[in-house]
Design a protein around this motif. Structure first.
Motif, PDB file in Angstrom:
ATOM      1  N   ASP A 165       0.823  -1.215   0.000  1.00  0.00           N
ATOM      2  CA  ASP A 165       0.000   0.000   0.000  1.00  0.00           C
ATOM      3  C   ASP A 165       0.858   1.265   0.000  1.00  0.00           C
ATOM      4  N   ALA A 166       2.076   1.147  -0.555  1.00  0.00           N
ATOM      5  CA  ALA A 166       3.047   2.240  -0.459  1.00  0.00           C
ATOM      6  C   ALA A 166       2.545   3.533  -1.115  1.00  0.00           C
ATOM      7  N   GLU A 167       1.857   3.411  -2.255  1.00  0.00           N
ATOM      8  CA  GLU A 167       1.415   4.636  -2.934  1.00  0.00           C
ATOM      9  C   GLU A 167       0.364   5.383  -2.126  1.00  0.00           C
ATOM     10  N   LEU A 168      -0.583   4.625  -1.532  1.00  0.00           N
ATOM     11  CA  LEU A 168      -1.594   5.270  -0.682  1.00  0.00           C
ATOM     12  C   LEU A 168      -0.926   5.922   0.524  1.00  0.00           C
ATOM     13  N   ARG A 169       0.051   5.230   1.109  1.00  0.00           N
ATOM     14  CA  ARG A 169       0.808   5.791   2.240  1.00  0.00           C
ATOM     15  C   ARG A 169       1.486   7.110   1.842  1.00  0.00           C
ATOM     16  N   ALA A 170       2.158   7.096   0.703  1.00  0.00           N
ATOM     17  CA  ALA A 170       2.870   8.307   0.261  1.00  0.00           C
ATOM     18  C   ALA A 170       1.888   9.453   0.023  1.00  0.00           C
ATOM     19  N   GLU A 171       0.696   9.126  -0.494  1.00  0.00           N
ATOM     20  CA  GLU A 171      -0.281  10.187  -0.759  1.00  0.00           C
ATOM     21  C   GLU A 171      -0.895  10.750   0.520  1.00  0.00           C
ATOM     22  N   LEU A 172      -1.121   9.888   1.520  1.00  0.00           N
ATOM     23  CA  LEU A 172      -1.652  10.386   2.795  1.00  0.00           C
ATOM     24  C   LEU A 172      -0.605  11.249   3.499  1.00  0.00           C
ATOM     25  N   ALA A 173       0.666  10.850   3.394  1.00  0.00           N
ATOM     26  CA  ALA A 173       1.751  11.672   3.945  1.00  0.00           C
ATOM     27  C   ALA A 173       1.809  13.015   3.217  1.00  0.00           C
ATOM     28  N   ALA A 174       1.736  12.953   1.886  1.00  0.00           N
ATOM     29  CA  ALA A 174       1.753  14.186   1.087  1.00  0.00           C
ATOM     30  C   ALA A 174       0.547  15.053   1.419  1.00  0.00           C
ATOM     31  N   ALA A 175      -0.614  14.406   1.676  1.00  0.00           N
ATOM     32  CA  ALA A 175      -1.835  15.161   1.989  1.00  0.00           C
ATOM     33  C   ALA A 175      -1.626  16.035   3.223  1.00  0.00           C
ATOM     34  N   GLN A 176      -0.939  15.482   4.242  1.00  0.00           N
ATOM     35  CA  GLN A 176      -0.678  16.285   5.434  1.00  0.00           C
ATOM     36  C   GLN A 176       0.120  17.548   5.068  1.00  0.00           C
ATOM     37  N   LEU A 177       1.094  17.382   4.189  1.00  0.00           N
ATOM     38  CA  LEU A 177       1.963  18.511   3.835  1.00  0.00           C
ATOM     39  C   LEU A 177       1.278  19.467   2.857  1.00  0.00           C
TER      40      LEU A 177
ATOM     41  N   ARG B 113     -14.744  11.871   9.809  1.00  0.00           N
ATOM     42  CA  ARG B 113     -16.000  11.446   9.166  1.00  0.00           C
ATOM     43  C   ARG B 113     -16.813  12.652   8.697  1.00  0.00           C
ATOM     44  N   MET B 114     -16.797  13.720   9.487  1.00  0.00           N
ATOM     45  CA  MET B 114     -17.551  14.916   9.101  1.00  0.00           C
ATOM     46  C   MET B 114     -17.021  15.482   7.779  1.00  0.00           C
ATOM     47  N   ILE B 115     -15.692  15.678   7.719  1.00  0.00           N
ATOM     48  CA  ILE B 115     -15.112  16.307   6.527  1.00  0.00           C
ATOM     49  C   ILE B 115     -15.247  15.388   5.311  1.00  0.00           C
ATOM     50  N   GLU B 199     -11.522   3.045   4.619  1.00  0.00           N
ATOM     51  CA  GLU B 199     -10.076   2.816   4.679  1.00  0.00           C
ATOM     52  C   GLU B 199      -9.365   4.131   5.031  1.00  0.00           C
ATOM     53  N   ILE B 200      -9.836   5.221   4.462  1.00  0.00           N
ATOM     54  CA  ILE B 200      -9.236   6.528   4.768  1.00  0.00           C
ATOM     55  C   ILE B 200      -9.479   6.884   6.230  1.00  0.00           C
ATOM     56  N   VAL B 204      -6.610   7.703   8.861  1.00  0.00           N
ATOM     57  CA  VAL B 204      -6.431   9.129   9.120  1.00  0.00           C
ATOM     58  C   VAL B 204      -6.982   9.582  10.469  1.00  0.00           C
ATOM     59  N   ALA B 205      -8.066   8.939  10.932  1.00  0.00           N
ATOM     60  CA  ALA B 205      -8.663   9.362  12.209  1.00  0.00           C
ATOM     61  C   ALA B 205      -7.640   9.378  13.355  1.00  0.00           C
ATOM     62  N   PRO B 206      -6.765   8.345  13.472  1.00  0.00           N
ATOM     63  CA  PRO B 206      -5.770   8.388  14.568  1.00  0.00           C
ATOM     64  C   PRO B 206      -4.802   9.571  14.439  1.00  0.00           C
TER      65      PRO B 206
END
Lengths: 215, 215
Positions: A165-177, B113-115, B199-200, B204-206
């Motif tokens: 799931d590396a690509e999803l991980r990288a995108e969630l990390a990128a999402a934070q930034l 969940r709200m967003i 899955e998100i 992401v919630a934690p």
């Protein structure tokens, strides 16, 4: 159309802007100077107006050259945009290799510092603003964003993780930034807009690391 | 200009669009219907074109009314935008109270969940896209975004945390969700664009919870 700037062939003296060639300076250097000036103007225009409202004519005017010269070096507006984004993105791609190079348990901090560094530096911030503004408003620009950020940056980082799931991980990390960039640099909401970058790294690097490597 | 739609005074029969009043239906209801139709058209126009390229005339045309009627109910373009954003934001403000209501150790999941819920629902997604597109391109729209999202949403969540750095915490949590919205719904980068919302939430919630409450 390409390769003219680097040509030393029989047509190299047919200078598109009609200025006399200066002595002791090869055409390659001067052409590169003009090309860079157009690119700098393009970055500025795209940054201020976004993709849709920027015109080749406006870029030419800002660079002090004729529109034909912009077309001559780059082609269409979309191609000028791609070139401007690629130049703007060069530091990120260089920095990407730094992100990839170190130990895996510090990749979160390196990625956070890389992205914040690009946004903190006014030279790279302007084109990043241009990319963001253009990508949210225009599908062509969004495509450039997807191709560069997703393929050249995120997938390379994901490749290092060696997880299914590396690509999803990288995108969630990128999402934070990306979200921090939006709130801090684009919308400028306080207190995040004025927070100390080191404070942000301290709070955010563990989150980015967690997305990338936590089981 | 305000209050006309709800007026039952002597001028209530002077109908701005000149249509005959139907029997058995009070003017308040019909005016509210017209007002809602204009607001829906405004949301649609702002969503598709962004703040700068949307005109009162375009909104009026899309709603099937005269421009004067748009001005009559709302005032300037900025005021139509604010009204459209406020209507679009009403579910978020309602949901905000749900976020605030439950136990503090699940606030991260409730906020996530709200967003995601607002973005997954096409009815609320369109105006959110409008806000994002407009806010990154126009300072007036960014101001509306700052006022609504920052003051009415984030500061209320921060208020519940009762920590000195609560506002920064709320913004970093919001940044994670804003970034996901950008990558998933605006730029549409895969695999995040097609990932299962549950899955998100699970991933992401934690993180959101950590930003909000971790010591």
């Amino acid at each position: 159309m390409t390769g003219v700037a680097a040509s030393d062939g029989p047509d190299a003296s047919a200078r598109p802007n009609g200025t006399p060639r200066r002595r002791g300076r090869p055409p390659r250097t001067e052409s590169a100077g003009t090309r860079d000036r157009i690119l700098a103007a393009a970055r500025e225009e795209f940054s201020e107006r976004g993709y849709e409202k920027t015109s080749v004519r406006g870029i030419a005017k800002s660079a002090g050259v004729d529109s034909a010269l912009v077309h001559h070096y780059f082609g269409t507006k979309e191609q000028v945009f791609e070139a401007a984004v690629e130049v703007a993105f060069a530091p990120a791609l260089k920095a990407r290799d730094t992100v990839l190079d170190g130990p895996l348990d510090e990749v979160g901090e390196r990625m956070t510092r890389m992205i914040l560094g690009l946004w903190e530096n006014p030279v790279t911030r302007a084109p990043l603003l241009a990319i963001v503004r253009s990508a949210v408003n225009n599908e062509t620009a969004a495509g450039v964003f997807r191709r560069l950020i997703a393929s050249q940056l995120l997938r390379r980082i994901a490749g290092q993780l060696d997880l299914p799931d590396a690509e999803l991980r990288a995108e969630l990390a990128a999402a934070q930034l990306v979200g921090i960039a939006m709130i801090r640099y684009v919308i400028k909401v306080e207190p995040l807009a004025s927070a100390d970058p080191e404070e942000i790294v301290r709070r955010v690097a563990p989150v980015v690391q967690g997305h990338l490597t936590r089981p």
